[in-house]
Design a protein around this motif. Sequence first.
Motif, short mmCIF file in Angstrom:
data_model
loop_
_atom_site.label_atom_id
_atom_site.label_comp_id
_atom_site.label_asym_id
_atom_site.label_seq_id
_atom_site.Cartn_x
_atom_site.Cartn_y
_atom_site.Cartn_z
N LYS A 311 0.56 -0.99 -0.22
CA LYS A 311 0.55 0.09 0.03
C LYS A 311 1.32 0.83 -0.01
N ALA A 312 1.96 1.57 0.48
CA ALA A 312 2.60 2.29 0.76
C ALA A 312 3.67 2.27 -0.41
N VAL A 313 3.90 1.36 -1.39
CA VAL A 313 4.62 2.12 -2.82
C VAL A 313 3.54 2.22 -3.61
N ALA A 314 2.50 1.72 -2.89
CA ALA A 314 1.02 2.50 -4.05
C ALA A 314 0.74 3.78 -3.97
N PHE A 315 0.54 3.74 -2.85
CA PHE A 315 0.37 5.59 -2.29
C PHE A 315 1.66 6.53 -2.84
N ALA A 316 2.70 6.10 -2.62
CA ALA A 316 3.24 6.66 -3.30
C ALA A 316 3.79 6.42 -4.39
N GLU A 317 3.28 5.83 -5.41
CA GLU A 317 3.00 6.77 -6.58
C GLU A 317 2.32 6.92 -7.45
N ALA A 318 0.90 7.55 -5.89
CA ALA A 318 -0.32 7.54 -7.06
C ALA A 318 0.52 9.22 -6.34
N ARG A 319 1.38 9.63 -5.54
CA ARG A 319 1.82 11.16 -5.31
C ARG A 319 2.02 11.72 -6.08
N ARG A 320 2.49 10.83 -7.25
CA ARG A 320 3.76 11.28 -8.58
C ARG A 320 2.64 11.90 -9.35
N PRO A 321 2.93 13.20 -10.49
CA PRO A 321 2.03 14.30 -10.98
C PRO A 321 1.28 12.76 -12.05
N GLU A 322 2.31 12.27 -12.40
CA GLU A 322 1.54 10.75 -14.12
C GLU A 322 0.49 10.30 -13.56
N PHE A 323 0.22 9.71 -11.96
CA PHE A 323 -1.10 9.60 -11.45
C PHE A 323 -2.09 10.46 -11.75
N ALA A 324 -2.19 11.53 -11.86
CA ALA A 324 -3.37 12.51 -11.76
C ALA A 324 -3.44 12.46 -13.63
N THR A 325 -1.94 12.34 -14.19
CA THR A 325 -2.89 12.28 -15.68
C THR A 325 -3.50 10.67 -15.97
N TYR A 326 -3.43 9.99 -15.45
CA TYR A 326 -4.61 8.43 -15.64
C TYR A 326 -5.07 8.62 -15.01
N ALA A 327 -5.28 9.47 -14.17
CA ALA A 327 -6.28 9.27 -13.41
C ALA A 327 -7.67 10.39 -14.17
N GLN A 328 -7.20 10.99 -15.03
CA GLN A 328 -7.41 12.27 -15.77
C GLN A 328 -8.61 11.32 -17.21
N ALA A 329 -7.36 10.14 -17.12
CA ALA A 329 -7.36 9.47 -18.41
C ALA A 329 -8.34 8.39 -18.63
N ILE A 330 -8.37 8.32 -16.93
CA ILE A 330 -9.67 7.34 -16.50
C ILE A 330 -10.87 7.33 -16.97
N VAL A 331 -10.85 8.79 -17.33
CA VAL A 331 -12.54 9.82 -17.11
C VAL A 331 -12.56 9.63 -18.58
N ASP A 332 -11.71 10.33 -19.35
CA ASP A 332 -11.55 10.57 -20.36
C ASP A 332 -12.16 9.08 -21.67
N ASN A 333 -11.58 8.37 -21.50
CA ASN A 333 -11.78 6.96 -21.81
C ASN A 333 -13.44 6.93 -21.32
N ALA A 334 -14.11 6.85 -20.18
CA ALA A 334 -14.75 6.09 -19.96
C ALA A 334 -15.99 7.27 -20.93
N ARG A 335 -15.92 8.36 -20.47
CA ARG A 335 -16.22 8.94 -21.40
C ARG A 335 -17.21 8.93 -23.06
N ALA A 336 -15.35 8.90 -23.45
CA ALA A 336 -15.38 7.91 -24.16
C ALA A 336 -15.97 6.63 -25.03
N LEU A 337 -15.83 5.81 -24.05
CA LEU A 337 -16.69 4.21 -24.28
C LEU A 337 -18.38 5.32 -23.46
N ALA A 338 -18.66 5.80 -23.56
CA ALA A 338 -20.23 5.78 -23.24
C ALA A 338 -20.57 6.61 -24.95
N GLU A 339 -19.57 7.86 -25.16
CA GLU A 339 -20.32 8.17 -26.09
C GLU A 339 -20.51 7.54 -27.52
N GLY A 340 -19.74 6.79 -27.33
CA GLY A 340 -19.66 5.47 -28.36
C GLY A 340 -20.78 5.01 -28.89
#
Length: 477
Positions: A311-340
């Motif tokens: 958990k500590a390792v995963a939380f350290a990963e989630a504190r990196r800026p890349e994780f915010a990019t990942y989280a936004q991509a999850i939502v962008d992808n869900a929206r694209a899937l819904a629209e499709g």
Amino acid sequence: MTSLESTAYRAALAAIESVEPRIADAVRGELTDQRASLKLIASENYASPAVLLTMGTWLSDKYAEGVIGRRFYAGCRNIDTVEAVAAEHARELFGAQHAYVQPHSGIDANLVAYWSVLAQRVQEKALSDAGVKNVNDMSESDWAQLRAAFGSQRLMGMSLDAGGHLTHGYRPNISGKMFDQRSYGTDPQTQLLDYDAVATAVREFRPLILVAGYSAYPRAINFATMREIADEVGATLMVDMAHFAGLVAGKVFTGDFDPVPHAQIVTTTTHKSLRGPRGGMVLCTEELREHVDRGCPMVLGGPIGNIMAAKAVAFAEARRPEFATYAQAIVDNARALAEGLLRRGATLVTGGTDNHLVLIDVTSYGITGRQAEDALLAANIVTNRNAVPADPNGAWFTSGVRVGTPALTTRGLGVAEMDEIADLIHTVLQATSPGTTPAGAPSKAKFVLADGVAERVSARTLDLLAPFPLYPSVDLT
Ligand SMILES: *Cc1c(COP(=O)(O)O)cnc(C)c1O
């Protein structure tokens, strides 16, 4: 050149092989299966090699009941470090006053939360009524009264068919047995949460605990409003963010939509959108801290050191800026899937999504959720059936299919691939019809998929996945 991860996993598999080859085979087989399947299960993800490797260590060998610096066993200094680092990352990541990282799963985290609130609000009152400081000093009749009080408290959560979870007061879970329970649903027309209706239901029922959170609701929830509703009747607001913790960590859900500043207690899993090891966690305010920290031995067994480390390792990963990019991509992808899907004529619960999941109402294809799930699986698309609001087919056969984007987004698939996936899903569902029982009656389970569709769609899923290898640093051949 052989990567470090390949070397590590080959050595690990050789060690396992020498004791129980069937398990080594299952480990290899799971990697092969995961690599080859189009995984749209909204609650699953792929943890990083660093997280996976952290789990496979001797931190597993230590007993460490208690909390950091106050253990019931000797020799816990490394587990103290592990738990302290995990909790520190969790507090920083979520802006929480306190983080308890011991829960073994999401269900366990919810049990810790329920019993913490009961201890804070019901037990403390019983102690003061009895005029004692410690439960051990209560008389037998005080105890009988306290047991009765524990058994008559009220819980209100989101209904199952609106997307709530079994642990929010449903009979198969202990929460539905220990609490006097009622639920709030969604608006019959829009299928969205109607906060005025929730407020009316809460005023009428006056629960001790109001639960917000879901497994299958495709929208953001305004937790500031939920807190106002809870405050009006003196309820404790508990948010179960098991599904969307990654979107909170990645700052997609902020302000009123971030549960942590608004709820007294927040629970989560760590393995869904948060992308850590299988496990749970509780975040809370200072007032609940001493009760939450008693989760073990209240309802939990000893903390699992290797998992807290992961958990500590995963939380350290989630504190990196890349994780915010990942989280936004999850939502962008869900929206694209819904629209499709919408563009191809599918019906979606609430008409779309604000988060990582889309709930398809398959009624318009003339099939049940069970038939849709099986037909999609035959075409190598892994989803799960799920009830839709006021589901005519009940919780077993259902009328919905839930799809989510956290796992495929980890793999690197983007908006263009989501449109292709929408096409694959629609193609399969359109080609599926209900089968018959052996006696010739219409079946809610059996399905017929038009000739060649499973093969053609499976081939397309493999083509789609080919440019996005899973665990590219791991080569077991
Ligand atoms: C998945 C989930 C849980 C249970 O998590 P486990 O780790 O499987 O125990 C609890 N609450 C919600 C809302 C979930 O989605």
